[in-house]
Design a protein around this motif. Structure first.
Motif, PDB file in Angstrom:
ATOM      1  N   TYR A  85      50.783 -17.739   6.905  1.00  0.00           N
ATOM      2  CA  TYR A  85      50.011 -16.506   7.025  1.00  0.00           C
ATOM      3  C   TYR A  85      50.482 -15.438   6.038  1.00  0.00           C
ATOM      4  O   TYR A  85      50.050 -14.303   6.098  1.00  0.00           O
ATOM      5  N   GLU A  86      51.364 -15.815   5.137  1.00  0.00           N
ATOM      6  CA  GLU A  86      51.865 -14.937   4.088  1.00  0.00           C
ATOM      7  C   GLU A  86      52.410 -13.626   4.634  1.00  0.00           C
ATOM      8  O   GLU A  86      52.114 -12.545   4.152  1.00  0.00           O
ATOM      9  N   VAL A  87      53.216 -13.721   5.660  1.00  0.00           N
ATOM     10  CA  VAL A  87      53.863 -12.560   6.259  1.00  0.00           C
ATOM     11  C   VAL A  87      55.030 -12.155   5.367  1.00  0.00           C
ATOM     12  O   VAL A  87      55.792 -12.992   4.908  1.00  0.00           O
ATOM     13  N   VAL A  88      55.135 -10.849   5.130  1.00  0.00           N
ATOM     14  CA  VAL A  88      56.217 -10.341   4.288  1.00  0.00           C
ATOM     15  C   VAL A  88      57.513 -10.359   5.078  1.00  0.00           C
ATOM     16  O   VAL A  88      57.563  -9.909   6.223  1.00  0.00           O
ATOM     17  N   LYS A  89      58.572 -10.864   4.438  1.00  0.00           N
ATOM     18  CA  LYS A  89      59.885 -10.883   5.087  1.00  0.00           C
ATOM     19  C   LYS A  89      60.473  -9.477   5.080  1.00  0.00           C
ATOM     20  O   LYS A  89      60.116  -8.641   4.254  1.00  0.00           O
ATOM     21  N   LYS A  90      61.405  -9.229   5.990  1.00  0.00           N
ATOM     22  CA  LYS A  90      61.996  -7.897   6.116  1.00  0.00           C
ATOM     23  C   LYS A  90      62.694  -7.474   4.834  1.00  0.00           C
ATOM     24  O   LYS A  90      62.522  -6.336   4.392  1.00  0.00           O
ATOM     25  N   ASP A  91      63.437  -8.355   4.211  1.00  0.00           N
ATOM     26  CA  ASP A  91      64.137  -7.970   2.982  1.00  0.00           C
ATOM     27  C   ASP A  91      63.150  -7.647   1.860  1.00  0.00           C
ATOM     28  O   ASP A  91      63.368  -6.733   1.069  1.00  0.00           O
ATOM     29  N   GLU A  92      62.034  -8.375   1.808  1.00  0.00           N
ATOM     30  CA  GLU A  92      60.998  -8.071   0.817  1.00  0.00           C
ATOM     31  C   GLU A  92      60.382  -6.699   1.102  1.00  0.00           C
ATOM     32  O   GLU A  92      60.166  -5.904   0.182  1.00  0.00           O
ATOM     33  N   PHE A  93      60.133  -6.437   2.372  1.00  0.00           N
ATOM     34  CA  PHE A  93      59.574  -5.144   2.760  1.00  0.00           C
ATOM     35  C   PHE A  93      60.536  -4.012   2.399  1.00  0.00           C
ATOM     36  O   PHE A  93      60.124  -2.991   1.844  1.00  0.00           O
ATOM     37  N   ASP A  94      61.816  -4.192   2.703  1.00  0.00           N
ATOM     38  CA  ASP A  94      62.819  -3.166   2.404  1.00  0.00           C
ATOM     39  C   ASP A  94      62.895  -2.904   0.903  1.00  0.00           C
ATOM     40  O   ASP A  94      63.010  -1.751   0.469  1.00  0.00           O
ATOM     41  N   THR A  95      62.818  -3.962   0.101  1.00  0.00           N
ATOM     42  CA  THR A  95      62.852  -3.816  -1.357  1.00  0.00           C
ATOM     43  C   THR A  95      61.643  -3.010  -1.834  1.00  0.00           C
ATOM     44  O   THR A  95      61.769  -2.080  -2.642  1.00  0.00           O
ATOM     45  N   LEU A  96      60.470  -3.372  -1.325  1.00  0.00           N
ATOM     46  CA  LEU A  96      59.248  -2.647  -1.698  1.00  0.00           C
ATOM     47  C   LEU A  96      59.309  -1.187  -1.248  1.00  0.00           C
ATOM     48  O   LEU A  96      58.903  -0.285  -1.981  1.00  0.00           O
ATOM     49  N   LYS A  97      59.833  -0.951  -0.072  1.00  0.00           N
ATOM     50  CA  LYS A  97      59.964   0.409   0.446  1.00  0.00           C
ATOM     51  C   LYS A  97      60.869   1.235  -0.472  1.00  0.00           C
ATOM     52  O   LYS A  97      60.551   2.385  -0.808  1.00  0.00           O
ATOM     53  N   GLN A  98      61.988   0.643  -0.883  1.00  0.00           N
ATOM     54  CA  GLN A  98      62.921   1.340  -1.773  1.00  0.00           C
ATOM     55  C   GLN A  98      62.250   1.651  -3.104  1.00  0.00           C
ATOM     56  O   GLN A  98      62.393   2.745  -3.646  1.00  0.00           O
ATOM     57  N   MET A  99      61.482   0.710  -3.622  1.00  0.00           N
ATOM     58  CA  MET A  99      60.778   0.924  -4.889  1.00  0.00           C
ATOM     59  C   MET A  99      59.767   2.065  -4.765  1.00  0.00           C
ATOM     60  O   MET A  99      59.650   2.903  -5.663  1.00  0.00           O
ATOM     61  N   VAL A 100      59.060   2.100  -3.662  1.00  0.00           N
ATOM     62  CA  VAL A 100      58.078   3.170  -3.435  1.00  0.00           C
ATOM     63  C   VAL A 100      58.781   4.517  -3.366  1.00  0.00           C
ATOM     64  O   VAL A 100      58.315   5.515  -3.958  1.00  0.00           O
ATOM     65  N   LEU A 101      59.899   4.576  -2.664  1.00  0.00           N
ATOM     66  CA  LEU A 101      60.650   5.835  -2.568  1.00  0.00           C
ATOM     67  C   LEU A 101      61.135   6.297  -3.945  1.00  0.00           C
ATOM     68  O   LEU A 101      61.055   7.498  -4.275  1.00  0.00           O
ATOM     69  N   GLU A 102      61.626   5.376  -4.758  1.00  0.00           N
ATOM     70  CA  GLU A 102      62.086   5.718  -6.106  1.00  0.00           C
ATOM     71  C   GLU A 102      60.927   6.211  -6.972  1.00  0.00           C
ATOM     72  O   GLU A 102      61.062   7.190  -7.714  1.00  0.00           O
ATOM     73  N   LEU A 103      59.780   5.537  -6.853  1.00  0.00           N
ATOM     74  CA  LEU A 103      58.601   5.965  -7.620  1.00  0.00           C
ATOM     75  C   LEU A 103      58.134   7.353  -7.166  1.00  0.00           C
ATOM     76  O   LEU A 103      57.739   8.184  -7.994  1.00  0.00           O
ATOM     77  N   LYS A 104      58.200   7.602  -5.872  1.00  0.00           N
ATOM     78  CA  LYS A 104      57.804   8.915  -5.351  1.00  0.00           C
ATOM     79  C   LYS A 104      58.731  10.000  -5.903  1.00  0.00           C
ATOM     80  O   LYS A 104      58.269  11.077  -6.308  1.00  0.00           O
ATOM     81  N   GLU A 105      60.015   9.709  -5.953  1.00  0.00           N
ATOM     82  CA  GLU A 105      60.967  10.674  -6.510  1.00  0.00           C
ATOM     83  C   GLU A 105      60.670  10.947  -7.982  1.00  0.00           C
ATOM     84  O   GLU A 105      60.707  12.092  -8.435  1.00  0.00           O
ATOM     85  N   ARG A 106      60.341   9.909  -8.746  1.00  0.00           N
ATOM     86  CA  ARG A 106      60.003  10.085 -10.165  1.00  0.00           C
ATOM     87  C   ARG A 106      58.746  10.931 -10.343  1.00  0.00           C
ATOM     88  O   ARG A 106      58.698  11.804 -11.209  1.00  0.00           O
ATOM     89  N   ILE A 107      57.742  10.629  -9.485  1.00  0.00           N
ATOM     90  CA  ILE A 107      56.495  11.397  -9.562  1.00  0.00           C
ATOM     91  C   ILE A 107      56.762  12.851  -9.229  1.00  0.00           C
ATOM     92  O   ILE A 107      56.268  13.769  -9.930  1.00  0.00           O
ATOM     93  N   ASP A 108      57.511  13.077  -8.160  1.00  0.00           N
ATOM     94  CA  ASP A 108      57.848  14.460  -7.770  1.00  0.00           C
ATOM     95  C   ASP A 108      58.605  15.168  -8.896  1.00  0.00           C
ATOM     96  O   ASP A 108      58.337  16.336  -9.192  1.00  0.00           O
ATOM     97  N   ALA A 109      59.539  14.471  -9.550  1.00  0.00           N
ATOM     98  CA  ALA A 109      60.295  15.057 -10.647  1.00  0.00           C
ATOM     99  C   ALA A 109      59.390  15.403 -11.822  1.00  0.00           C
ATOM    100  O   ALA A 109      59.529  16.461 -12.438  1.00  0.00           O
ATOM    101  N   LEU A 110      58.449  14.518 -12.139  1.00  0.00           N
ATOM    102  CA  LEU A 110      57.515  14.770 -13.245  1.00  0.00           C
ATOM    103  C   LEU A 110      56.577  15.926 -12.924  1.00  0.00           C
ATOM    104  O   LEU A 110      56.219  16.709 -13.796  1.00  0.00           O
ATOM    105  N   GLU A 111      56.153  16.021 -11.671  1.00  0.00           N
ATOM    106  CA  GLU A 111      55.245  17.112 -11.266  1.00  0.00           C
ATOM    107  C   GLU A 111      55.952  18.461 -11.307  1.00  0.00           C
ATOM    108  O   GLU A 111      55.330  19.480 -11.564  1.00  0.00           O
ATOM    109  N   ASN A 112      57.246  18.492 -11.050  1.00  0.00           N
ATOM    110  CA  ASN A 112      58.009  19.739 -11.027  1.00  0.00           C
ATOM    111  C   ASN A 112      58.371  20.229 -12.433  1.00  0.00           C
ATOM    112  O   ASN A 112      58.847  21.346 -12.600  1.00  0.00           O
ATOM    113  N   LYS A 113      58.224  19.432 -13.475  1.00  0.00           N
ATOM    114  CA  LYS A 113      58.562  19.844 -14.842  1.00  0.00           C
ATOM    115  C   LYS A 113      57.542  20.750 -15.414  1.00  0.00           C
ATOM    116  O   LYS A 113      56.457  20.904 -15.254  1.00  0.00           O
TER     117      LYS A 113
END
Length: 113
Positions: A85-113
């Motif tokens: 059923y192609e269920v995402v594993k917890k470690d895969e989810f955690d990795t993706l979550k971390q990537m999203v958080l990092e991208l959000k921080e980059r976007i926020d940093a670019l918007e504040n410049k």
């Protein structure tokens, strides 16, 4: 799940027993009213008993065979189902979550410049 199956089986046996009792009562009532002889009533009761015993024995055998076919899921079975059923594993989810958080921080940093 097995408990539910047992309950269904017991309900079926209970219903059959109830039917048998009612049929016996009907035979007794017919004998009492003189619609059939005592001997015919005994024969009919014996036939009912034989049929009830045979059917409940056959049903119990079939249900028992089905219970024996049921096996618990192993860890491998669960893994196979999850991958199917192609269920995402917890470690895969955690990795993706971390990537999203990092991208959000980059976007926020670019918007504040």
């Amino acid at each position: 799940m097995i408990n539910e199956l047992k309950k269904v089986m017991l309900a079926g046996v209970g219903a059959a027993a109830n039917t048998y009792e009612k049929a016996n009562k009907l035979v007794d009532d017919m004998v009492e009213k003189g619609k059939i002889t005592v001997e015919e009533g005994k024969e009919l009761s014996e036939e009912l008993k034989r049929n009830f015993t045979n059917k409940t024995t056959a049903t119990t055998k079939v249900v028992s065979e089905k219970f024996n076919e049921i096996k618990p899921l192993t860890r491998e079975d669960v893994k196979e189902l999850l991958s199917e059923y192609e269920v995402v594993k917890k470690d895969e989810f955690d990795t993706l979550k971390q990537m999203v958080l990092e991208l959000k921080e980059r976007i926020d940093a670019l918007e504040n410049k």
